[in-house]
Structure formats: C-alpha cells, structure tokens
Design an enzyme around this catalytic site. Structure first.
Site, mmCIF file in Angstrom:
data_model
loop_
_atom_site.group_PDB
_atom_site.id
_atom_site.type_symbol
_atom_site.label_atom_id
_atom_site.label_comp_id
_atom_site.label_asym_id
_atom_site.label_seq_id
_atom_site.Cartn_x
_atom_site.Cartn_y
_atom_site.Cartn_z
ATOM 1 N N ASN A 1 -8.874 -4.732 4.855
ATOM 2 C CA ASN A 1 -7.642 -4.491 5.628
ATOM 3 C C ASN A 1 -7.774 -5.132 7.004
ATOM 4 O O ASN A 1 -6.839 -5.756 7.508
ATOM 5 C CB ASN A 1 -7.394 -2.990 5.795
ATOM 6 C CG ASN A 1 -7.315 -2.265 4.471
ATOM 7 O OD1 ASN A 1 -7.114 -2.906 3.443
ATOM 8 N ND2 ASN A 1 -7.480 -0.965 4.478
ATOM 9 N N ASP A 2 -8.951 -4.939 7.603
ATOM 10 C CA ASP A 2 -9.187 -5.555 8.902
ATOM 11 C C ASP A 2 -9.721 -6.977 8.765
ATOM 12 O O ASP A 2 -9.341 -7.859 9.532
ATOM 13 C CB ASP A 2 -10.160 -4.701 9.726
ATOM 14 C CG ASP A 2 -9.448 -3.521 10.373
ATOM 15 O OD1 ASP A 2 -8.328 -3.728 10.883
ATOM 16 O OD2 ASP A 2 -9.987 -2.410 10.344
ATOM 17 N N CYS B 1 -13.911 -1.385 0.391
ATOM 18 C CA CYS B 1 -13.058 -0.204 0.532
ATOM 19 C C CYS B 1 -11.708 -0.562 1.141
ATOM 20 O O CYS B 1 -10.894 0.311 1.395
ATOM 21 C CB CYS B 1 -13.756 0.871 1.343
ATOM 22 S SG CYS B 1 -14.203 0.315 2.986
ATOM 23 N N HIS C 1 -1.808 2.531 8.284
ATOM 24 C CA HIS C 1 -2.370 3.789 7.765
ATOM 25 C C HIS C 1 -1.345 4.730 7.153
ATOM 26 O O HIS C 1 -1.675 5.515 6.280
ATOM 27 C CB HIS C 1 -3.251 4.460 8.820
ATOM 28 C CG HIS C 1 -4.564 3.768 8.928
ATOM 29 N ND1 HIS C 1 -4.795 2.787 9.856
ATOM 30 C CD2 HIS C 1 -5.669 3.820 8.151
ATOM 31 C CE1 HIS C 1 -6.003 2.296 9.667
ATOM 32 N NE2 HIS C 1 -6.560 2.906 8.647
ATOM 33 N N ARG D 1 -12.560 8.404 5.425
ATOM 34 C CA ARG D 1 -12.152 8.019 6.780
ATOM 35 C C ARG D 1 -12.268 9.237 7.689
ATOM 36 O O ARG D 1 -11.307 9.987 7.883
ATOM 37 C CB ARG D 1 -10.690 7.541 6.779
ATOM 38 C CG ARG D 1 -10.465 6.162 6.166
ATOM 39 C CD ARG D 1 -9.014 5.724 6.334
ATOM 40 N NE ARG D 1 -8.822 4.332 6.051
ATOM 41 C CZ ARG D 1 -8.530 3.829 4.842
ATOM 42 N NH1 ARG D 1 -8.394 4.629 3.811
ATOM 43 N NH2 ARG D 1 -8.378 2.530 4.689
ATOM 44 N N ARG E 1 -2.189 -6.582 10.842
ATOM 45 C CA ARG E 1 -1.953 -5.988 9.513
ATOM 46 C C ARG E 1 -0.693 -5.136 9.456
ATOM 47 O O ARG E 1 -0.170 -4.864 8.385
ATOM 48 C CB ARG E 1 -3.173 -5.161 9.090
ATOM 49 C CG ARG E 1 -3.428 -3.957 9.958
ATOM 50 C CD ARG E 1 -4.827 -3.406 9.737
ATOM 51 N NE ARG E 1 -4.853 -2.255 8.857
ATOM 52 C CZ ARG E 1 -5.926 -1.502 8.653
ATOM 53 N NH1 ARG E 1 -7.080 -1.805 9.248
ATOM 54 N NH2 ARG E 1 -5.887 -0.472 7.849
ATOM 55 N N ARG F 1 -17.595 7.270 6.616
ATOM 56 C CA ARG F 1 -17.580 6.305 7.714
ATOM 57 C C ARG F 1 -17.490 7.084 9.019
ATOM 58 O O ARG F 1 -16.649 7.982 9.136
ATOM 59 C CB ARG F 1 -16.364 5.394 7.560
ATOM 60 C CG ARG F 1 -16.145 4.526 8.775
ATOM 61 C CD ARG F 1 -15.034 3.559 8.549
ATOM 62 N NE ARG F 1 -13.740 4.194 8.669
ATOM 63 C CZ ARG F 1 -12.592 3.568 8.392
ATOM 64 N NH1 ARG F 1 -12.601 2.336 7.950
ATOM 65 N NH2 ARG F 1 -11.447 4.185 8.542
ATOM 66 N N GLU G 1 -15.969 -5.953 8.332
ATOM 67 C CA GLU G 1 -14.546 -6.164 8.570
ATOM 68 C C GLU G 1 -14.294 -7.102 9.737
ATOM 69 O O GLU G 1 -13.169 -7.305 10.158
ATOM 70 C CB GLU G 1 -13.819 -4.825 8.745
ATOM 71 C CG GLU G 1 -14.487 -3.854 9.680
ATOM 72 C CD GLU G 1 -13.866 -2.462 9.660
ATOM 73 O OE1 GLU G 1 -12.754 -2.276 9.146
ATOM 74 O OE2 GLU G 1 -14.525 -1.540 10.182
HETATM 75 C C1 PEP Z 1 -10.513 -1.738 6.248
HETATM 76 O O1 PEP Z 1 -10.397 -2.186 7.383
HETATM 77 O O2 PEP Z 1 -10.423 -2.427 5.211
HETATM 78 C C2 PEP Z 1 -10.762 -0.306 6.033
HETATM 79 C C3 PEP Z 1 -11.049 0.161 4.858
HETATM 80 O O3 PEP Z 1 -10.653 0.521 7.102
HETATM 81 P P1 PEP Z 1 -9.280 0.963 7.750
HETATM 82 O O4 PEP Z 1 -8.174 0.611 6.789
HETATM 83 O O5 PEP Z 1 -9.351 2.422 7.998
HETATM 84 O O6 PEP Z 1 -9.224 0.150 8.992
HETATM 85 MG MG MG Z 2 -10.929 -1.116 9.167
#
Ligand code: PEP
Ligand code: MG
Length: 573
Positions: free
Chosen positions: A456-457, A504, A191, A298, A467, A334, A433
């Site tokens: 991302n997840d 996203c 993040h 977020r 990650r 979200r 995710e």
């Molecule tokens: C993701 O997991 O792709 C996402 C957009 O949420 P975050 O990066 O906040 O986990």
């Molecule tokens: Mg996520």
C-alpha cells in the site's frame, strides 16, 4: 432517470438501500436583536432537551457497539449540556443583550473554548474544548432546525454517502443498518477502504461527486466489485441487482468450502494465507474465513480506539486475546504505525506539509521511546500465550532496524530478569514499504527474521502517487514492472539469508497479482480476511513452474502494467 457514478471498488459485495448523507450541514446564522427574551429562552431550552435526547441514544449505542470507555465521551457531552454556569451565561446574554439564541450560544461557548484551549499544559482540559465544540454544533443544529448527521442514530437500512470517511467514522458504522458506502475521495488502500473490507460492507471510494450527485433518501445500488453506483435505479435495474447479489452470495458459498483446506498450488507448493486485523475482535472474522495466520495486526487501531495512550496492561490483554484466538497460529503484530492518515487526538502531531513522508510510525517510536517501550513490554508478555511475532513499520535504513531491535532486546532482558514469562522464539521482522529499504533488502535480511511487504505504501512511494488521492490513482499500479522488480529483490534477498517474506499490502489478495507473487516465490500472503478463500481457490489452479516463468517474463520483458496484465491472462485463462 437512473444516474450512474463510477468510483474505485473498495470492498466486494452488492447492496441497495436509501442514501444517508453523512455531510456536515450549513450551521451559519445571522445575529439578530430579539424582543421576546422568554420565548427565545424557551427555544434554547427545547434545543438543549433535543440535543440531550440525541446524546442519550448515541451514548447507549456507543456503549453497546464500542464499549463503555467510548461511551464516556458522550457522557461528557451530556454533562456540558447540564452545566448551569454555561447555560446561565447563555440565558443572561439573551435576556440582557437581547441576542438571539444562536448568537448567545456562540458567544458563550467561544469563550469557554478559548479558555480551555489556553491551558496548554493540561491535555485533559484541552480535550474539553473539543467536546464543547461538538456539543455546540449539535445545539446549533437544533436551533436552526437542520439535521446533524449522527451515524449512531441510524435505525433503518442505508447506504452512507460521504465526502470522506475517517477510520474512526468507519469503525462506528453499524453493519446491521449500514449496507454500503460511497465517498467522494479516497483510494482502495486508504484505511477506511481497508476497514470496510474487514467489516464486509460493500464500498466505493473516490467517486469524485457522490455527495453532490446523490440526495438523501434516494435509492442507491452499490456495486463494490466493479466500483459502480446506480442512483434512483429502475425496477429492472433493481431486479438485476438482486440477481447479481445472489450470484455473489453463491460464489462466496462455494469458496467457503475451502475454509479448512490448506493453501496449496496445483503442483503441491504450500504457502500461508493470513488475515490483516485491526483489533482482537477481528480474529473471529479471520478464522471464519480460514486464515492460517494473522500476517498483520495493525496495532495502531488500539491506540486510535482509545481516548488516551493505552496502558501496558490494556495492550497486553489485546495481544494476548489475539494470539489465544489464533490458537497456535502465528500472529504478526506491527508496532504502532501512527501518522499519515492515522491520527491520535490525544497525541497531537505537528502540522506537516507531507504527513505520509513525515513524522510517523517507527520514527515516532524511536523518538518517543516511552510509548515504544510500553508497547514492546506488552507484546513480550503476550508472547507467552501463543505464537507472536513483531515487526516494525516504515523502516528506511539498517540503523533504524538495529535501533528498534536493540530496544526490543533491552526490554526483553529486563522482563526476563524480573522473572516474567516471555517466549524465547519471537521472530522480529520489518515492513518493506520504502523503496530505499527494498533496494538494500540483502543488507536488511542479515538482521531481520522476516520481511512483510507493505505494498500500500511501497507503491505510493515508488510511483510518488498518494494512495488516497483519486486524481493520481491511475499511477497506483501494483503490476508495474518497476514494482515487481522491487518485490523480486526483497523476496530473493530474504531467501538467500534463509529468511521468509510475506506481503500484507492489499496486493497480496489481488487476483491478478497472486499468480505473479506465487511465481516470485512469496511465502506468505496476508490480506483482508474476506479475500482469503477466493485466493485459496485461485492458488489451487496455479502451477508454480509456470508462474515462475510468468513472473520472470513480467520482470524482465514487460514495459508496462498493461503488458503485465495481458501476460497474466495468457498464463492463467
Ligand atoms: C502497507 O503499507 O502496505 C501496509 C500494510 O500498511 P498500512 O496499509 O497500514 O500502511
Ligand atoms: Mg504502510
């Protein structure tokens, strides 16, 4: 000799400045018996005065950059430093026990910390223990004559060098002075990396050794496009850096021409390019970069920016500000996604071996319905002021989605019964995710109004590769055919039910992935605002039929990431 460091490119752009080491100094000391108590007390008083001076500056900066509420923390620190009871006890120890000031400070503050920490039924007092710990560190640093890094005190251009940056460290960076940063650990989708893109600060993460290879005040060039850092560059290298920084600025100016254009492919297919935001303040960056929606707000950053759970009214104001700022364009909020690398100091989560697989996101919301219902009411109220949609994070099963949606419907019915104005067409969707959910996308598509793929997840869970861990970043493969198959299943399933799918995760703005995603039929791409215009420029050059052929081949014929990348180049170069 110039030293070159290689890391993961986290935020576009090129910068050069002096290194500022955001590294915790060694505050160890030995306990000694002193002869001259008066001199020792004077040393203590000087350290208290110097600490107060620091805190005044930090407090004013925090008030300016982050708001009065954030500045209150430092006011509390100043109060501790003026507490006659605590300071008196420290002086007594110096006088009566002949302790050196460092040891006396430790003895007394340890007692206060234990006392506050023991008040387990009083969260406020427990937090005071943390404040005393922070203040003690500052006091000891002045006694020991070492510098405690304080990003808020920076008043010249620097590149931050840190082992890691938390999202809240990143939020405090002042763009006026912080020209770039480099960390030892972290991945492109941790993040702090995501926030550096929102702040438009060139950044490199996961370099492995920045804090040991770079020294304070050395000049560092950060190339956030390629992930390279140069330490102590030569005059020629600095000249080359300036040229590349200018080229990058020129490229950005060219993309900026597309700000008010629609996002269409070469053969006229329209898609939506959205921005990911963390606070309503980011809406400005989104619209400046030509966002056609906010595909991900977020909301947990609202919770992380506060010192206690934000009230329904505070949240309502934030969501209202975001939808109004987007002026009729959709804003997908979200619900709170705490856990993993996102913590709330005032909502301590149990220590877990695998926080990314633990008690987090919708799992907390379904368990702590008091928190969830407050958030839903704030969202429902804000829906009357623009085009608001809601999605739930980390949905793994149909039951979780249905349970969350049922709570949403209950809160909506209550507000309507109370005569509160609520929009009657709020789309309620879910993040995709978790691989288990992706595999039953056909079932989930019957209930969710839309999907938003959180790559991302999704990548970390399908490859079982953290990650944020640079050691396994080679497995973090957005273009792996396995992932493309999951994405295809999600998009196709939603379309069969007449629903839409967005993405996203950071992959949505990845220039190699975009042709594949366009071919797979993705409807909405939501990304760091700074990637929108270059993606719009790329989409203009792509033909949907050709991209569909590319995606089909990648999904059915390719065995490896490398083969997919080669194929993308064959189809687009
Ligand atoms: C993701 O997991 O792709 C996402 C957009 O949420 P975050 O990066 O906040 O986990
Ligand atoms: Mg996520």
């Amino acid at each position: 000799m110039t030293k070159m460091l290689k890391g993961i490119a986290a935020s576009d752009g090129i910068a050069a400045a002096k290194a500022y080491m955001l590294v915790q100094p060694d505050l160890s000391f030995s306990e000694t018996t002193i002869d001259d108590a008066a001199a020792e007390i004077e040393r203590l008083n000087d350290a208290v005065a110097a600490s107060k001076k620091d805190l005044e500056v930090i407090k004013n900066k925090a008030a300016e950059n982050l708001g009065e509420e954030e500045a209150q923390v430092f006011e509390a620190h100043l109060t501790i430093l003026s507490d006659p009871e605590m300071l008196g006890q420290i002086s007594d120890k110096i006088k009566n026990d002949k302790m050196n000031a460092e040891a006396a400070v430790k003895a007394v503050t340890d007692t206060f910390i234990s006392m506050f920490e023991a008040m387990t039924d009083n969260a406020y007092m427990q937090e005071r223990a943390g404040d005393i710990r922070d203040v003690t560190k500052r006091l000891q640093s002045h006694l020991l004559g070492v510098t405690l890094p304080s990003p808020a005190l920076i008043n010249e251009e620097v590149v931050i060098v840190a082992h890691d940056l938390t999202p809240s460290d990143t939020a405090q960076l002042d763009r006026k002075y912080v020209k770039g940063f480099i960390t030892d650990i972290g991945g492109r989708t941790s993040h702090s990396a995501i926030m550096s893109r929102t702040l438009e600060i060139p950044a490199i993460v996961g370099s492995g050794s920045a804090t040991s290879d770079i020294q304070a005040d050395q000049t560092v060039i950060i190339d956030g496009i390629n992930g390279d850092a140069l330490v102590d560059p030569s005059a020629d290298e600095l000249k080359d850096y300036e040229q590349r920084a200018q080229d990058f600025a020129a490229q950005k100016a060219e993309w900026a021409q597309l700000k008010n254009e629609q996002s269409v492919t070469a053969d006229g297919k329209q898609v939506t390019l959205g921005a990911n935001i963390g606070t309503p303040k980011d809406v400005e960056g989104a619209t400046d970069n030509g966002a056609e929606a906010v595909g991900l707000f977020r909301s947990e950053f609202l919770y992380m920016d506060a010192s206690e759970l934000p009230s329904e009214d505070d949240q309502f104001e934030a969501y209202k500000q975001a939808v109004e700022g987007m002026n009729g364009k959709q804003v997908v909020v979200r619900t709170m996604d705490i856990g993993g690398d996102k913590e709330l100091p005032y909502l301590p989560l149990p220590d877990e071996q695998n926080p990314f697989l633990g008690y987090r996101a919708i799992r907390i919301s379904l368990d702590r319905q008091d928190i969830f219902r407050t958030q839903l009411r704030a969202l429902l109220r804000a829906s009357a002021y623009g085009r608001l949609a809601i999605m739930f994070p980390m949905i793994a099963t149909v039951k979780e989605f249905k349970d969350a949606k049922a709570i949403f419907e209950e809160e909506k019915a209550k507000l309507v019964a109370d005569g509160v104005k609520v929009s009657d067409d709020i789309e309620v969707g879910m993040m995709m995710e978790i691989p288990a959910a992706a595999m039953i996308a056909d079932k989930l598509a019957k209930y969710a109004d839309f999907f938003s793929i959180g790559t991302n997840d999704l990548i970390q869970y399908s490859m079982a590769a953290d990650r944020g861990n640079e050691r396994v970043s080679y497995l973090y493969q957005p273009y792996n055919p396995s992932l493309l198959r999951l994405i295809k299943n999600i998009i196709d399933s939603s379309h069969k039910e007449g629903k839409w799918t967005g993405m996203c995760g950071e992959m949505a703005g990845d220039q190699i992935a975009v042709p594949l995603l366009a071919g797979l039929g993705l409807d909405e791409f939501s990304m760091s605002a700074t990637s929108i215009l270059k993606t719009r420029s790329l989409l203009k050059k792509l033909d949907t039929t050709k991209m569909k052929e590319l995606a089909d081949k990648a999904v059915s014929e390719c065995e490896t990431t490398e083969e997919v990348v080669k194929l993308v180049h064959e189809y687009t170069d």
